[in-house]
Design an enzyme around this catalytic site. Structure first.
Site, mmCIF file in Angstrom:
data_model
loop_
_atom_site.group_PDB
_atom_site.id
_atom_site.type_symbol
_atom_site.label_atom_id
_atom_site.label_comp_id
_atom_site.label_asym_id
_atom_site.label_seq_id
_atom_site.Cartn_x
_atom_site.Cartn_y
_atom_site.Cartn_z
ATOM 1 N N HIS A 264 0.841 -1.201 0.000
ATOM 2 C CA HIS A 264 0.000 0.000 0.000
ATOM 3 C C HIS A 264 0.874 1.247 0.000
ATOM 4 O O HIS A 264 1.201 1.786 -1.056
ATOM 5 C CB HIS A 264 -0.928 -0.030 1.218
ATOM 6 C CG HIS A 264 -1.976 1.036 1.237
ATOM 7 N ND1 HIS A 264 -2.264 1.839 0.147
ATOM 8 C CD2 HIS A 264 -2.828 1.439 2.221
ATOM 9 C CE1 HIS A 264 -3.234 2.674 0.466
ATOM 10 N NE2 HIS A 264 -3.579 2.466 1.718
ATOM 11 N N HIS A 305 -0.515 0.475 -12.233
ATOM 12 C CA HIS A 305 -1.286 0.739 -11.021
ATOM 13 C C HIS A 305 -2.445 -0.244 -10.957
ATOM 14 O O HIS A 305 -3.056 -0.572 -11.978
ATOM 15 C CB HIS A 305 -1.829 2.183 -11.025
ATOM 16 C CG HIS A 305 -2.298 2.654 -9.696
ATOM 17 N ND1 HIS A 305 -3.543 2.342 -9.193
ATOM 18 C CD2 HIS A 305 -1.695 3.408 -8.737
ATOM 19 C CE1 HIS A 305 -3.692 2.894 -8.001
ATOM 20 N NE2 HIS A 305 -2.583 3.544 -7.703
ATOM 21 N N ASP A 363 3.886 7.018 -7.599
ATOM 22 C CA ASP A 363 4.911 6.592 -6.643
ATOM 23 C C ASP A 363 6.307 6.710 -7.247
ATOM 24 O O ASP A 363 7.266 7.030 -6.542
ATOM 25 C CB ASP A 363 4.651 5.142 -6.212
ATOM 26 C CG ASP A 363 3.327 4.976 -5.505
ATOM 27 O OD1 ASP A 363 3.081 5.729 -4.554
ATOM 28 O OD2 ASP A 363 2.530 4.120 -5.910
#
Length: 427
Positions: A264, A305, A363
């Site tokens: 996560h 993703h 990210d």
């Protein structure tokens, strides 16, 4: 809502189920009547289950859409700022000038933490993971600010929301300072939210802080782009904890614990670990080949993703911020960042990555920015938690202020049937 119906036939019996329609998105079949007829649904990971009704955030993963209160994330990132987005998540609308100034001033006036909080840190080892410390100190806020813990009181909920948003940067910076043995820095109310955070992270009592506005702007974008992401694991954890009537500080601490998981919140930290594993630009082709090999466990982190099947709408904004930061700091030739830029080029051009839609995600770029600013990888998830706080508290408040029931997921039991106990001497 809708007047449409769905029918389910099982064992010669037909059940009629209501179908609800949201503002946008797929229709939802209400399955609660199944329980009274002796059935549950089985949905591992709750990937096909709407556990709540919400007006805060909408995601269309196939189309690459992320909306907060109906506003596209790209517009918010370009034209708004983090605290204005916090206001939007909490109140469901963008503030006017007076409302924004009032909100920002409230946050500024709550950035300090009780001085006794500093003693909490002394109970942790200096080499403790920052997320372990954050789980403890955020939960401990309820021991100091128990004057507004009546969750049935709207004003109390608002005060708690302001306190959490205001104090998270202070606690995050204190966590970092503690792990490196430097004195804590007090917040400065004349600074913006992101400037204040960088001041508390990198300032010292011996000289005045000089916060680079380009870095502060990038930091603000990182916070904004992580502010909320609908019913993800940590947000669902906050809601589930909140459904018991737990105080908001405890609920946010639970969210931090869920975010700590590498699947996560640890993704941007994993990006830097991957870059360090590659080590040198000359080895990029080797690792790209390994990523394409189905039999090799190596995976490129920060690409693709789970939710977004086309592209991550936050990534384009974050890429621009990353380019600005690298140019400002003159780090285009940093070895790890050179690897990152080359991997980015491959992912955008290589047929394998394009076909599988393994594009650089938020990210990937946020990891590059945080590395360039000088924030250690162990702090990456802490910064994610800081940015996600308004989303967590908005979802908690939305649930508490409406009709809700304590969360109680069901199970498909596959253990032994009833059996009689056998005394120890006869086994």
């Amino acid at each position: 809502m809708s007047d449409k119906k769905a029918t389910l036939s099982i064992d010669g019996k037909t059940l009629e189920l209501n179908v609800h329609s949201g503002t946008i998105g797929p229709d939802v079949i209400e399955v609660s009547p199944l329980t009274g007829n002796g059935y549950f649904t089985y949905d591992p990971g709750f990937v096909s289950t709407a556990a709540c009704e919400s007006k805060i955030t909408y995601i269309d993963g196939n189309a690459g859409v992320l909306l907060h209160g109906g506003y596209p994330i790209e517009q918010l990132a370009e034209q708004s700022d983090y605290l204005e987005t916090c206001y939007l998540l909490l109140y469901g609308k963008l503030p006017n000038q007076t409302e924004k100034e009032t909100f920002v001033n409230k946050v500024r006036m709550h950035t300090m933490v009780n001085d006794q909080m500093s003693t909490f840190f002394k109970g942790f080892r200096r080499d403790a993971h920052p997320m372990a410390i954050m789980c403890g100190v955020v939960g401990a806020l309820s021991a100091f600010y128990h004057d507004s813990l009546d969750i049935a009181d709207e004003h109390h909920r608002e005060i708690s929301a302001i306190r959490l948003i205001a104090k998270m940067p202070t606690l995050a910076a204190m966590t970092y300072k503690y792990t490196i043995g430097q004195p804590f820095m007090y917040p400065q109310n004349h600074l913006s939210y992101s400037e204040n955070f960088l001041h508390m992270m990198f300032g010292n009592p011996c000289e005045p802080s000089n916060v680079n506005p380009v870095l502060a702007k990038a930091m603000d974008k990182i916070f904004l782009l992580h502010a909320d992401h609908e019913q993800n694991a940590s947000t669902s954890t906050v809601r589930l904890a909140g459904s018991t009537g737990a105080n908001p500080f405890a609920c946010i601490s639970a969210g931090i614990a869920a975010l700590w998981g590498p699947s996560h919140g640890g993704a941007n930290e994993a990006v830097l670990d991957m870059l360090e594993e590659i080590g040198d630009a000359s080895r990029i082709d080797e690792f790209v080949a390994r990523a394409k090999d189905k039999n090799d466990p190596f995976r490129l982190m920060g690409f693709g993703h789970r939710v977004y099947k086309n592209f991550d709408p936050r990534a384009k904004v974050m890429k621009q911020a990353a380019d600005e930061v690298l140019a400002e700091l003159g780090l285009e030739n940093d070895p790890l960042l050179k690897i990152a830029k080359r991997l980015e080029q491959i992912a955008l051009e290589d047929e394998y990555f394009v076909e599988k839609k393994l594009y650089p995600n938020v990210d990937f770029y946020s990891g590059i920015i945080l590395k360039a600013i000088g924030i250690p990888t162990s702090m990456f998830t802490v910064i994610f938690a800081l940015g996600r706080t308004p989303g967590w508290i908005a979802h908690w408040n939305e649930m508490i202020s409406g009709a809700y029931r304590i969360g109680r997921p069901r199970q498909l039991y596959t253990g032994p049937e009833k059996r009689d106990f056998v005394p120890l001497d006869k086994r």
